[in-house]
Write a protein that holds these residues in place. Structure first.
Motif, PDB file in Angstrom:
ATOM      1  N   ARG A  36       0.813  -1.267  -0.055  1.00 17.59           N
ATOM      2  CA  ARG A  36      -0.195  -0.157  -0.012  1.00 17.59           C
ATOM      3  C   ARG A  36       1.015   1.110  -0.078  1.00 17.59           C
ATOM      4  NH1 ARG A  36      -2.860  -4.051   2.341  1.00 17.59           N
ATOM      5  NH2 ARG A  36      -5.166  -3.966   2.051  1.00 17.59           N
ATOM      6  N   GLN A  39       2.191   2.417  -3.134  1.00 18.34           N
ATOM      7  CA  GLN A  39       1.256   3.266  -4.026  1.00 18.34           C
ATOM      8  C   GLN A  39       0.790   4.414  -3.450  1.00 18.34           C
ATOM      9  OE1 GLN A  39       0.260   2.304  -7.189  1.00 18.34           O
ATOM     10  NE2 GLN A  39       2.319   0.571  -6.970  1.00 18.34           N
ATOM     11  N   THR A  51      -7.156  -6.332  -6.292  1.00 17.25           N
ATOM     12  CA  THR A  51      -6.176  -5.000  -6.351  1.00 17.25           C
ATOM     13  C   THR A  51      -4.877  -5.504  -5.299  1.00 17.25           C
ATOM     14  OG1 THR A  51      -8.134  -3.729  -6.698  1.00 17.25           O
ATOM     15  CG2 THR A  51      -6.062  -2.591  -5.480  1.00 17.25           C
ATOM     16  N   LEU A  55      -0.915  -5.479  -6.198  1.00 18.94           N
ATOM     17  CA  LEU A  55       0.198  -4.472  -5.222  1.00 18.94           C
ATOM     18  C   LEU A  55       1.052  -5.478  -4.657  1.00 18.94           C
ATOM     19  CD1 LEU A  55      -2.215  -1.749  -3.602  1.00 18.94           C
ATOM     20  CD2 LEU A  55      -1.080  -1.721  -5.783  1.00 18.94           C
ATOM     21  N   TRP A  58       4.232  -5.972  -6.939  1.00 23.34           N
ATOM     22  CA  TRP A  58       5.140  -5.007  -6.940  1.00 23.34           C
ATOM     23  C   TRP A  58       5.885  -5.013  -5.774  1.00 23.34           C
ATOM     24  CZ3 TRP A  58       6.203  -1.444 -10.963  1.00 23.34           C
ATOM     25  CH2 TRP A  58       5.196  -1.439 -11.779  1.00 23.34           C
TER      26      TRP A  58
END
Length: 89
Positions: A36, A39, A51, A55, A58
């Motif tokens: 989180r 982002q 979602t 994430l 990454w």
């Protein structure tokens, strides 16, 4: 399938935060929280499962790439994830 660059409205540099830019030195984070933060989201923000999976795609390589600058702690229980934090002197 690859797409031509001209099909995109804009292209951006692929820059990632350095660990000291992302993490507080006195805190430990799960990989979900790191995902989180990468982002620019609040670490506690609720996300749709799909979602969150994106994430994590990454965050996991980011943790691996920056492992020399991180410490890891055992999870509080077997059902919980481990925690990562900045390596400090």
């Amino acid at each position: 399938m690859p797409r031509p660059k001209e099909e995109f409205d804009a292209l951006y540099p692929c820059d990632f935060y350095a660990p000291e830019e992302l993490l507080e030195p006195d805190q430990m984070y799960t990989v979900y929280e790191i995902a989180r933060l990468l982002q620019d989201l609040d670490p506690d923000e609720a996300l749709e499962p799909g979602t969150e999976d994106v994430l994590l795609d990454w965050a996991i390589p980011w943790v691996m790439r920056n492992s020399e600058d991180l410490v890891v702690a055992e999870p509080p229980s077997e059902e919980e994830p481990g925690y990562y934090g900045l390596k400090t002197e």
